[in-house]
Scaffold this active site. Structure first.
Site, PDB file in Angstrom:
ATOM      1  N   PHE A   7       0.802  -1.220   0.000  1.00 28.56           N
ATOM      2  CA  PHE A   7       0.000   0.000   0.000  1.00 28.56           C
ATOM      3  C   PHE A   7       0.833   1.266   0.000  1.00 28.56           C
ATOM      4  O   PHE A   7       0.358   2.325  -0.402  1.00 28.56           O
ATOM      5  CB  PHE A   7      -0.935   0.017   1.224  1.00 28.56           C
ATOM      6  N   LYS A  60      -1.374  -7.662  -8.704  1.00 28.18           N
ATOM      7  CA  LYS A  60      -2.299  -7.670  -7.575  1.00 28.18           C
ATOM      8  C   LYS A  60      -1.862  -6.549  -6.642  1.00 28.18           C
ATOM      9  O   LYS A  60      -0.996  -6.714  -5.799  1.00 28.18           O
ATOM     10  CB  LYS A  60      -2.254  -9.026  -6.852  1.00 28.18           C
ATOM     11  N   GLU A 105      -5.153  -3.865  -1.724  1.00 33.50           N
ATOM     12  CA  GLU A 105      -6.585  -3.560  -1.736  1.00 33.50           C
ATOM     13  C   GLU A 105      -6.901  -2.291  -0.962  1.00 33.50           C
ATOM     14  O   GLU A 105      -8.033  -1.793  -1.018  1.00 33.50           O
ATOM     15  CB  GLU A 105      -7.384  -4.737  -1.172  1.00 33.50           C
ATOM     16  N   SER A 153       5.853  -6.951   4.098  1.00 34.51           N
ATOM     17  CA  SER A 153       6.466  -7.264   5.392  1.00 34.51           C
ATOM     18  C   SER A 153       7.237  -8.576   5.314  1.00 34.51           C
ATOM     19  O   SER A 153       6.984  -9.430   4.450  1.00 34.51           O
ATOM     20  CB  SER A 153       5.391  -7.362   6.475  1.00 34.51           C
ATOM     21  N   CYS A 171       9.706   1.410   3.466  1.00 34.61           N
ATOM     22  CA  CYS A 171      10.657   0.368   3.861  1.00 34.61           C
ATOM     23  C   CYS A 171      12.070   0.916   3.959  1.00 34.61           C
ATOM     24  O   CYS A 171      12.956   0.277   4.524  1.00 34.61           O
ATOM     25  CB  CYS A 171      10.607  -0.811   2.896  1.00 34.61           C
ATOM     26  N   GLU A 200       9.753  -3.814  13.158  1.00 36.10           N
ATOM     27  CA  GLU A 200       9.497  -2.786  12.150  1.00 36.10           C
ATOM     28  C   GLU A 200       8.195  -2.081  12.511  1.00 36.10           C
ATOM     29  O   GLU A 200       7.126  -2.693  12.531  1.00 36.10           O
ATOM     30  CB  GLU A 200       9.390  -3.402  10.761  1.00 36.10           C
TER      31      GLU A 200
END
Length: 495
Positions: free
Chosen positions: A149, A173, A176, A226, A281, A380
């Site tokens: 995202f 993909k 969402e 992740s 990240c 994280e």
């Protein structure tokens, strides 16, 4: 209510699974759209379309592929503001940050326009008498990307530009949580002349992910997310015989030495830790501050934090927007709330005095006296929370970095060129910045970390991205005089 569906075979296809996800406006906390979540059957149907389109696309000349990529590049450039506005609306990041994301994604499309040169092989004449040997790189077939995202424009462009230019067809993909950008990129690709079925967008959740991992017609999967999910993607995909690159999480350190320009370091710290609300990240997570300068550096960072304007990403004065969901905001706030109990010192608490309304906002937090073993050091956080770990020597700082299970990005701030040279030699991290706080490589290098930040043996985009989305073939050829032909059962030699 706006409905976001799939893009398959060159057009929008409404979902048939009967399942939908919520797309929030993070700045208001109000649902702004519903996104169709694909079933396994819908994902498989999209793969069948991509498989059917791949032979013709693979046979398309490199000059034609490059021409389409040039057109795609120009369309992205012409629509920068609209793409950035979609990112801001669904992710929440401020518009200037979203424009920067588009620019970095665009660099990867520009790299892919060089595909005629990037796919050149090698040739050796007369490897043996009358024998020539040459190498070529060919596409894999249908490949897929599963993207996060936090960069709904940039990360898909990291993958799809090279993959498609190499002659593959692509299933994307996207997250969402912010899917509209992917659909807009599909429209731009169609305008650029990309044949129907070459690029497809299938929205979904874990069911779609598992369908990608188990579909036998998908040859390779690229993923960013992740570490636990990256490990799952890698293990499941490779068990199914797929090529997989899965980029995981990070805990990026900045080592600040006593000779560093502390004002420059403080500016870099604030920018790298709190930009995009820390949902990067490559965001700075931990300052390793030498004891002799730690108090000064913390004071300089602390005095800069109140100047950061937190608000909706659409407001021109905002420098930091909301987090992606209420659940994620609350998880991030929990690290700040629990820090004192673990023995750390909360210098700036960004969980109070927040903007009004129901948006998913936090302000920047700064936590001192953080040590390994504390949650705010080990995990994280993926939010606007910066930890400070005090160290007594360069060697102690280097050891902490190398002992960390993550190895994504790291920065060193110093004026000493010799120390910097030794640091880049010794540090066990994939991307290193010397007086650069977010060392994201340019598009003609490759992006990726070490250790638990990467599963697979190929980094993303750049030369390694081309290698990932192709496979090599070596051809040995002879065109002899038939009169010299004879039976020889011995092992072939090249002398």
């Amino acid at each position: 209510m706006k409905r976001i569906s799939h893009w398959v075979d060159g057009k929008v296809i409404e979902g048939t699974s009967g399942r939908q996800g919520v797309v929030w406006n993070p700045a208001t906390g109000v649902q702004q759209a519903a996104v169709d979540l694909a079933s396994t059957a819908e994902l498989d149907a999209a793969v069948a379309v991509a498989k059917a389109a791949q032979p013709a696309w693979r046979a398309t000349g490199l000059s034609r592929r490059a021409e389409i990529m040039f057109r795609f590049r120009d369309l992205i450039d012409a629509n920068r503001k609209e793409i950035a506005s979609l990112v801001t609306a669904e992710h929440g990041k401020v518009l200037s940050d979203a424009l920067g994301e588009v620019a970095r994604g665009l660099e990867n499309v520009e790299y892919a326009t060089g595909i005629p040169n990037l796919l050149k092989g090698g040739f050796t004449e007369q490897a043996a008498t009358g024998v020539d040997v040459y190498s070529i790189r060919q596409p894999l077939g249908v490949v897929a990307g599963i993207t996060p995202f936090n960069f709904p424009a940039m990360v898909p462009l990291w993958m799809l530009a090279n993959a498609i230019a190499c002659g593959n067809t692509f299933i994307l993909k996207p997250s969402e949580k912010d899917p509209s950008t992917a659909l807009f990129l599909a429209e731009l690709f169609a305008q650029a002349g990309l044949p129907a079925g070459v690029f497809n967008v299938v929205n979904g959740d874990k069911e779609a992910v598992d369908a990608i991992l188990h579909n036998p017609d998908i040859a390779a999967v690229s993923f960013v997310g992740s570490t636990p999910i990256a490990r799952y993607i890698y293990e499941t995909g490779t068990q199914q015989g797929k090529r997989v690159q899965a980029l995981g999480g990070a805990k990026n350190h900045m080592l600040v030495l006593p000779d560093a320009d502390l004002d420059m370091a403080a500016d870099a710290v604030v920018s790298a830790a709190y930009g995009s609300a820390g949902e990067r990240c490559m965001a700075l997570s931990v300052i390793l501050a030498m004891d002799s300068v730690a108090d000064q550096l913390i004071a300089k960072v602390t005095e800069r934090i109140p100047a950061i304007t937190v608000g909706p990403g659409t407001e021109p004065d905002s420098e930091m927007g909301p987090l992606i969901t209420a659940e994620h905001r609350d998880k991030v706030a929990g690290y700040v709330a629990g820090a004192s109990a673990e023995g750390a010192t909360v210098v700036v608490d960004g969980t109070t005095d927040l903007p009004g309304g129901d948006g998913f906002f936090l302000k920047p937090s700064l936590i001192d006296d953080v040590k390994p073993g504390m949650a705010c050091y080990d995990e994280e956080i993926f939010g606007p929370v910066l930890a400070v770990t005090r160290i007594s020597s360069y060697d102690e700082g280097l050891q902490l970095i190398n002992d960390n299970p993550f190895g994504n990005g790291v920065a060193l701030f110093t004026r000493d060129g010799g120390v910097a040279r030794q640091f880049q030699f010794d540090v066990q991290v994939g991307m290193v910045g010397i007086n650069v706080p977010i060392p994201v490589p340019v598009s003609y290098y490759s992006f990726g970390g070490w250790k638990a930040s990467l599963f697979g043996d190929q980094h993303m985009y750049g030369p390694e991205g081309i290698n990932f989305f192709t496979r090599s073939k070596v051809v040995t050829s002879r065109w002899p005089d038939p009169a010299t032909s004879s039976v020889d059962l011995g092992f072939p030699e090249n002398r």
